[in-house]
Enzyme design. Structure first.
Site, PDB file in Angstrom:
ATOM      1  N   GLY A  13       1.205  -0.984  -0.238  1.00 44.17           N
ATOM      2  CA  GLY A  13      -0.478   0.296  -0.115  1.00 44.17           C
ATOM      3  C   GLY A  13       0.991   1.032   0.018  1.00 44.17           C
ATOM      4  N   ALA A  14       1.993   1.226  -0.612  1.00 45.94           N
ATOM      5  CA  ALA A  14       3.080   2.448  -0.565  1.00 45.94           C
ATOM      6  C   ALA A  14       2.553   3.384  -1.931  1.00 45.94           C
ATOM      7  CB  ALA A  14       4.741   1.665  -1.022  1.00 45.94           C
ATOM      8  N   ASN A  15       1.693   3.541  -1.984  1.00 43.35           N
ATOM      9  CA  ASN A  15       1.600   5.128  -3.221  1.00 43.35           C
ATOM     10  C   ASN A  15       0.809   6.085  -2.257  1.00 43.35           C
ATOM     11  OD1 ASN A  15      -1.196   2.509  -3.480  1.00 43.35           O
ATOM     12  ND2 ASN A  15      -2.337   4.556  -3.813  1.00 43.35           N
ATOM     13  N   GLY A  17      -1.388   8.140   1.033  1.00 43.53           N
ATOM     14  CA  GLY A  17      -1.086   7.392   2.980  1.00 43.53           C
ATOM     15  C   GLY A  17      -0.276   7.663   3.720  1.00 43.53           C
ATOM     16  N   GLY A  19       2.003   4.170   3.504  1.00 42.24           N
ATOM     17  CA  GLY A  19       2.371   3.460   2.929  1.00 42.24           C
ATOM     18  C   GLY A  19       3.502   4.152   2.337  1.00 42.24           C
ATOM     19  N   TYR A 166     -14.504  -4.006   8.408  1.00 44.04           N
ATOM     20  CA  TYR A 166     -12.834  -4.025   8.813  1.00 44.04           C
ATOM     21  C   TYR A 166     -12.724  -4.284   9.698  1.00 44.04           C
ATOM     22  CZ  TYR A 166      -9.949  -0.146   9.182  1.00 44.04           C
ATOM     23  OH  TYR A 166      -8.510   0.366   9.280  1.00 44.04           O
TER      24      TYR A 166
HETATM   25  N1  LIG Z   1      -6.300   6.508   8.204  1.00 43.08           N
HETATM   26  C1  LIG Z   1      -6.106   5.875   9.514  1.00 43.08           C
HETATM   27  O1  LIG Z   1      -6.362   6.187  11.161  1.00 43.08           O
HETATM   28  C2  LIG Z   1      -6.133   4.451  10.329  1.00 43.08           C
HETATM   29  C3  LIG Z   1      -6.206   4.345  11.321  1.00 43.08           C
HETATM   30  C4  LIG Z   1      -5.415   2.967  12.306  1.00 43.08           C
HETATM   31  C5  LIG Z   1      -5.141   2.651  11.073  1.00 43.08           C
HETATM   32  N2  LIG Z   1      -4.859   2.994  10.328  1.00 43.08           N
HETATM   33  C6  LIG Z   1      -4.518   1.351   9.271  1.00 43.08           C
HETATM   34  O2  LIG Z   1      -2.776   1.937   8.239  1.00 43.08           O
HETATM   35  C7  LIG Z   1      -2.332   1.539   6.663  1.00 43.08           C
HETATM   36  C8  LIG Z   1      -2.777   2.600   6.193  1.00 43.08           C
HETATM   37  O3  LIG Z   1      -3.858   2.886   5.338  1.00 43.08           O
HETATM   38  P1  LIG Z   1      -3.892   4.502   5.110  1.00 43.08           P
HETATM   39  O4  LIG Z   1      -5.285   5.474   5.849  1.00 43.08           O
HETATM   40  O5  LIG Z   1      -2.722   5.587   4.917  1.00 43.08           O
HETATM   41  O6  LIG Z   1      -5.304   4.863   3.260  1.00 43.08           O
HETATM   42  P2  LIG Z   1      -4.993   4.612   2.602  1.00 43.08           P
HETATM   43  O7  LIG Z   1      -4.179   6.369   1.821  1.00 43.08           O
HETATM   44  O8  LIG Z   1      -6.473   4.314   1.553  1.00 43.08           O
HETATM   45  O9  LIG Z   1      -3.775   3.798   1.856  1.00 43.08           O
HETATM   46  C9  LIG Z   1      -3.694   1.804   2.107  1.00 43.08           C
HETATM   47  C10 LIG Z   1      -3.055   1.510   0.721  1.00 43.08           C
HETATM   48  O10 LIG Z   1      -3.352   0.269   0.841  1.00 43.08           O
HETATM   49  C11 LIG Z   1      -3.526   0.406  -0.741  1.00 43.08           C
HETATM   50  N3  LIG Z   1      -5.160  -0.692  -0.938  1.00 43.08           N
HETATM   51  C12 LIG Z   1      -6.347  -0.911  -0.624  1.00 43.08           C
HETATM   52  N4  LIG Z   1      -6.197  -2.176  -1.077  1.00 43.08           N
HETATM   53  C13 LIG Z   1      -5.646  -3.258  -1.657  1.00 43.08           C
HETATM   54  C14 LIG Z   1      -5.690  -3.733  -2.238  1.00 43.08           C
HETATM   55  N5  LIG Z   1      -6.973  -5.045  -2.286  1.00 43.08           N
HETATM   56  N6  LIG Z   1      -4.396  -4.841  -2.762  1.00 43.08           N
HETATM   57  C15 LIG Z   1      -3.044  -4.131  -2.483  1.00 43.08           C
HETATM   58  N7  LIG Z   1      -3.346  -2.737  -2.037  1.00 43.08           N
HETATM   59  C16 LIG Z   1      -4.172  -1.703  -1.476  1.00 43.08           C
HETATM   60  C17 LIG Z   1      -4.928   1.760  -1.518  1.00 43.08           C
HETATM   61  O11 LIG Z   1      -4.283   1.345  -2.565  1.00 43.08           O
HETATM   62  P3  LIG Z   1      -5.323   2.625  -3.717  1.00 43.08           P
HETATM   63  O12 LIG Z   1      -4.333   3.786  -3.022  1.00 43.08           O
HETATM   64  O13 LIG Z   1      -4.782   1.783  -5.149  1.00 43.08           O
HETATM   65  O14 LIG Z   1      -6.453   2.167  -2.955  1.00 43.08           O
HETATM   66  C18 LIG Z   1      -3.717   2.001  -0.702  1.00 43.08           C
HETATM   67  O15 LIG Z   1      -2.241   2.378  -0.993  1.00 43.08           O
HETATM   68  C19 LIG Z   1      -3.938   0.459   7.399  1.00 43.08           C
HETATM   69  O16 LIG Z   1      -3.445  -0.591   7.029  1.00 43.08           O
HETATM   70  C20 LIG Z   1      -5.012   0.640   7.950  1.00 43.08           C
HETATM   71  O17 LIG Z   1      -5.862  -0.136   7.842  1.00 43.08           O
HETATM   72  C21 LIG Z   1      -5.646   4.004   9.492  1.00 43.08           C
END
Ligand SMILES: NC(=O)c1ccc[n+]([C@@H]2O[C@H](COP(=O)([O-])OP(=O)(O)OC[C@H]3O[C@@H](n4cnc5c(N)ncnc54)[C@H](OP(=O)(O)O)[C@@H]3O)[C@@H](O)[C@H]2O)c1
Length: 292
Positions: A13-15, A17, A19, A166
Site C-alpha cells: 500500500g505504498a502509493n 497515505g 505506506g 473492517y
Molecule cells: N487512517 C487511519 O486513521 C488509520 C487508523 C488505524 C489504522 N490504519 C491502517 O493504516 C493502513 C494504511 O491506511 P491509510 O489510512 O494510509 O489508507 P490509504 O491512504 O487508503 O492507503 C492504503 C493503501 O492500501 C492500498 N490498498 C487498498 N486495497 C488494496 C488491495 N486490494 N491490494 C493492494 N493494495 C491495496 C491502497 O491502494 P489504492 O491507493 O490503490 O487504494 C493504498 O495504497 C491500513 O492498514 C489501515 O487499516 C489507518
C-alpha cells in the site's frame, strides 16, 4: 552508508497515505525500497515523486491486488526473483468496502485484502526474510477491532456492516502477529503490530467506502487530524529502532506496548485463524513455518 547498513524494505500500500510516507522515509534514509501497490499508474506516480524527493533510484514497484491470491503469488515470485534479501516487511495496505463483495477466490473482500493478503504474502516471502535475519515484520493494525466470528468470517449469516467487517479483518492482523511471533521464535525474525493512531488518509476511498458524511467530516475537521507523515514515526520506530531489536509479539502504539483486545490473546483463536487462513490461501506446508 556501508552495504551492511543498507537494508531492503518492502512496504505494501505504498502509493498513498501511511505506506507512501513510510516508503519516502526509507528512501530518504538511502534504503532499497520495494513498493507493493495495486495500480500501476498510481504506483508509478508515487514512485516518481519519491525518487524526485530523495534522489534514491533504488525504488522498485510491484503490482498486485492483495485480495487476489493469484496476483499475490505472482508478485511474491517477482520479489523473490529480484531481491536476495528482505530485511523489513511492512504489511500496511488496508481498505474498507461499503458493500459486501467477494474476491476472485470467492472470499469476502475485507477479510481477503486486510488479513489473507498479508498472511499469504508474508508466508511466501518468509524463507527469504529468515535468511536475512535479523529481520523484522511490522503489521499495521487498528484499534477499531471487532470480534472475529469464526462461524461467519464471510458475513453470509450476518447483515454486512462496513466498519464491523473492517474491524473483524483488522483483528486478523493481531491474531496473525501473535501466532507468527510464536512460530518464529529463535529465527531472528521479529513481528509486531503497530496502531498508528487516527490520521488523514484515503482509507477505503478507492473502494467506495468514504461516503458523503465522511467526506464532509474530513473537509470540516481534516485540519485537526494528523497527516500520515506525522504518524509514520510510530511504524518507523517498530521497523528500525535499536530499542526494539529482538522484541516480538507486541502490539505497539506510540513507541510503547499497548493492551490488545482479549480475543487476540487467545492462543486457540490465533491458531484457529492461522489454520483457516492456511487452508483459504492454499499455502503448501513447506511455505508456512511449522507449529512450534
Ligand atoms: N487512517 C487511519 O486513521 C488509520 C487508523 C488505524 C489504522 N490504519 C491502517 O493504516 C493502513 C494504511 O491506511 P491509510 O489510512 O494510509 O489508507 P490509504 O491512504 O487508503 O492507503 C492504503 C493503501 O492500501 C492500498 N490498498 C487498498 N486495497 C488494496 C488491495 N486490494 N491490494 C493492494 N493494495 C491495496 C491502497 O491502494 P489504492 O491507493 O490503490 O487504494 C493504498 O495504497 C491500513 O492498514 C489501515 O487499516 C489507518
Amino acid at each position: 552508508m556501508t552495504d551492511a547498513n543498507r537494508k531492503t524494505i518492502f512496504v505494501t500500500g505504498a502509493n498513498s497515505g501511511l505506506g507512501k510516507a513510510l516508503a519516502l522515509a526509507f528512501a530518504r534514509d538511502g534504503m532499497r525500497v520495494g513498493m507493493l501497490v495495486r495500480d500501476q499508474a498510481r504506483g508509478q506516480k508515487a514512485r516518481d515523486e519519491i525518487v524526485a524527493a530523495t534522489d534514491n533510484q533504488d525504488i522498485d514497484l510491484f503490482v498486485a491486488d492483495l485480495g487476489s491470491q493469484q496476483e499475490v503469488r505472482r508478485a511474491a515470485a517477482e520479489i523473490l526473483d529480484r531481491f536476495e534479501r528482505i530485511d523489513i516487511l511492512i504489511n500496511n495496505a488496508g481498505t474498507a468496502y461499503a458493500r459486501r463483495c467477494m474476491s476472485p477466490e470467492g472470499i469476502e473482500r475485507s477479510l481477503a485484502v486486510n488479513h489473507l493478503g498479508p498472511f499469504q504474502l508474508t508466508g511466501l516471502l518468509l524463507d527469504r526474510i529468515k535468511s536475512s535475519a535479523p529481520a523484522r515484520i511490522v503489521n499495521v493494525g487498528t484499534k477499531m477491532n471487532t470480534a472475529m466470528d469464526f462461524e461467519d468470517l464471510d458475513w453470509t449469516r450476518r447483515r454486512y456492516r462496513m466498519m464491523q467487517a473492517y474491524g473483524q479483518s483488522k483483528l486478523g492482523n493481531l491474531h496473525f502477529t501473535f501466532e507468527l511471533a510464536r512460530r518464529l521464535e529463535g529465527t531472528g525474525v521479529t513481528v509486531n503490530c503497530v496502531f498508528p493512531g487516527v490520521f488523514r488518509s484515503n482509507l477505503g476511498g478507492t473502494d467506495g467506502a468514504q461516503g458523503v458524511f465522511w467526506k464532509a467530516v474530513d473537509r470540516l475537521l481534516g485540519w485537526a487530524i494528523p497527516t500520515p507523515e506525522k504518524v509514520a514515526e510510530r511504524v518507523l520506530h517498530a521497523a528500525r529502532s535499536i530499542d526494539l531489536a529482538g522484541i516480538t509479539g507486541e502490539y505497539l502504539d506510540d513507541r510503547r506496548p499497548i493492551k490488545p483486545p482479549a480475543q487476540a490473546l487467545d492462543r486457540d483463536a490465533n491458531r484457529r485463524l492461522w489454520t483457516i487462513s492456511e487452508r483459504l490461501v492454499g499455502l503448501a506446508p513447506d511455505q508456512v513455518p511449522p507449529t512450534a
